[in-house]
Write an enzyme that holds these catalytic residues in place. Structure first.
Site, PDB file in Angstrom:
ATOM      1  N   HIS A   1      47.673  39.537  34.631  1.00 50.36           N
ATOM      2  CA  HIS A   1      46.551  38.363  34.762  1.00 50.36           C
ATOM      3  C   HIS A   1      47.148  36.950  34.170  1.00 50.36           C
ATOM      4  O   HIS A   1      46.908  36.050  34.903  1.00 50.36           O
ATOM      5  CB  HIS A   1      45.236  38.627  34.586  1.00 50.36           C
ATOM      6  CG  HIS A   1      44.694  39.837  35.315  1.00 50.36           C
ATOM      7  ND1 HIS A   1      44.940  39.929  36.674  1.00 50.36           N
ATOM      8  CD2 HIS A   1      43.686  40.610  34.901  1.00 50.36           C
ATOM      9  CE1 HIS A   1      44.046  40.943  37.002  1.00 50.36           C
ATOM     10  NE2 HIS A   1      43.428  41.295  36.067  1.00 50.36           N
TER      11      HIS A   1
ATOM     12  N   HIS B   1      47.643  45.366  32.022  1.00 51.60           N
ATOM     13  CA  HIS B   1      46.851  44.755  33.095  1.00 51.60           C
ATOM     14  C   HIS B   1      46.484  43.530  32.882  1.00 51.60           C
ATOM     15  O   HIS B   1      46.760  42.522  33.623  1.00 51.60           O
ATOM     16  CB  HIS B   1      45.602  45.932  33.094  1.00 51.60           C
ATOM     17  CG  HIS B   1      44.672  45.469  34.268  1.00 51.60           C
ATOM     18  ND1 HIS B   1      44.509  46.037  35.270  1.00 51.60           N
ATOM     19  CD2 HIS B   1      43.959  44.395  34.490  1.00 51.60           C
ATOM     20  CE1 HIS B   1      43.582  45.588  36.295  1.00 51.60           C
ATOM     21  NE2 HIS B   1      43.239  44.390  35.627  1.00 51.60           N
ATOM     22  N   GLU B   2      45.953  43.146  31.556  1.00 57.30           N
ATOM     23  CA  GLU B   2      45.638  41.790  31.404  1.00 57.30           C
ATOM     24  C   GLU B   2      46.540  40.820  31.254  1.00 57.30           C
ATOM     25  O   GLU B   2      46.460  39.656  31.636  1.00 57.30           O
ATOM     26  CB  GLU B   2      44.865  41.827  30.156  1.00 57.30           C
ATOM     27  CG  GLU B   2      43.521  42.773  30.102  1.00 57.30           C
ATOM     28  CD  GLU B   2      42.744  42.666  31.306  1.00 57.30           C
ATOM     29  OE1 GLU B   2      42.678  41.342  31.902  1.00 57.30           O
ATOM     30  OE2 GLU B   2      41.992  43.499  31.461  1.00 57.30           O
TER      31      GLU B   2
END
Length: 247
Positions: A148, A144-145
Site C-alpha cells: 500500500h 501487505h502494508e
C-alpha cells in the site's frame, strides 16, 4: 457469516501502574497469586490488578512487536526489498547507495478491530500488536502494508475511490504472501471452501473484498466484490515492484 466484534476490553487502554515495582519481581508474583486465589484481595486491589495486568500485557506485546519489526527490516527479503523500492520512490534523485527507509513510519499499537495492520497515507503503517500471532504473521502484515505504501507513492492513490482501493488491496494480498497455499489452508482447510486450484486467486479476491467493504464509499459486501471483479485482471497481473509473485 458475520464476524463478531472484538472483546470490549480490547478497546480500553489501561492506566500506568502506581509504581514499576508493583508490576515486577516478588510484588507482581504476590499480586498474581492473590488474584488467582482470591486470598487477601480487596475489590479495589482486584480492579487495580486487572488494570495493571492489561498494562503489562500490552507493554509486552508492544516490545515484541517492535522486536519483530526491527528483525524483519534487517533480515526479511520481502520487507527489505519493499523498503528499498519505497526509498527509491522517496529519493528519486539520490544515489542508490544511500537509500534508507524511515522505520519511524511503522508503529505498533493496540487496535480495536480484528485486523492485524493498516496504512494511512499521511501517518504510515500501523501494526496491531494485540492481533499479531508471531514474527511470520507480522511479516505478512508488514509486506501487505508496504505494498500500500509503495502504491500510494507511485500512483498517488485516492483511497476513497473504490477502484483505486480495490486495486491496491488485490496487489497487497497477492504480493505479501498472506494468500500462499499453506497460509490459506491453515486458515480455511478443505471443509471451509478452500480449493487447491486457483486457491491463491480466491483468497486474494476474498480478502480484497473484505477490506474494500470497510471503505466509507462502499455500500455492502456485494458492492465490494463487484468493484474487485471490475479491476481484477489489470491489478492482479501487476506485480510491481516484483517481477512476479514472490511469496
Amino acid at each position: 457469516m458475520s464476524v463478531p466484534p472484538p472483546p470490549k476490553e480490547d478497546l480500553i487502554k489501561p492506566n500506568p501502574p502506581k509504581s514499576e515495582s508493583a508490576v515486577s519481581g516478588f510484588n507482581w508474583w504476590r499480586r498474581t497469586f492473590q488474584y488467582k486465589t482470591g486470598l487477601g484481595l480487596t475489590p479495589e486491589e482486584e480492579t487495580q490488578y486487572e488494570n495493571d495486568y492489561k498494562f503489562v500485557l500490552q507493554r509486552k506485546q508492544c516490545s515484541k512487536c517492535y522486536e519483530y519489526r526491527d528483525w524483519l527490516l534487517n533480515y526479511s527479503p520481502t520487507v527489505i526489498f519493499m523498503t528499498q523500492q519505497i526509498a527509491k520512490l522517496n529519493n528519486k534523485n539520490t544515489n542508490a547507495d544511500v537509500f534508507k527507509f524511515d522505520e519511524s513510519k511503522i508503529i505498533c499499537d493496540v487496535c480495536p478491530d480484528w485486523k492485524s495492520g493498516g496504512f494511512h497515507p499521511d501517518l504510515g503503517i500501523l501494526i496491531c500488536q494485540n492481533r499479531i500471532k508471531d514474527k511470520w504473521h507480522l511479516e505478512d502484515t508488514l509486506a501487505h502494508e508496504l505494498v500500500h505504501y509503495f502504491d500510494n507513492l507511485k500512483w498517488e492513490v485516492d483511497w476513497l475511490n473504490l477502484r483505486h482501493h480495490a486495486c491496491s488491496e488485490i496487489r497487497a494480498s497477492s504480493l505479501s504472501g498472506e494468500c500462499r497455499f499453506f497460509q490459506e489452508f491453515a486458515r480455511r482447510g478443505f471443509n471451509t471452501g478452500f480449493k487447491v486450484d486457483r486457491g491463491h486467486q480466491a483468497c486474494v479476491k476474498r480478502r480484497a473484498a473484505i477490506s474494500v467493504s470497510g471503505n466509507p464509499n462502499c455500500r455492502d459486501k456485494e458492492h465490494a466484490e463487484r468493484v474487485v471483479d471490475e479491476v481484477w485482471d489489470s491489478c492482479f497481473n501487476d506485480t510491481r515492484p516484483f517481477d512476479e509473485i514472490y511469496r
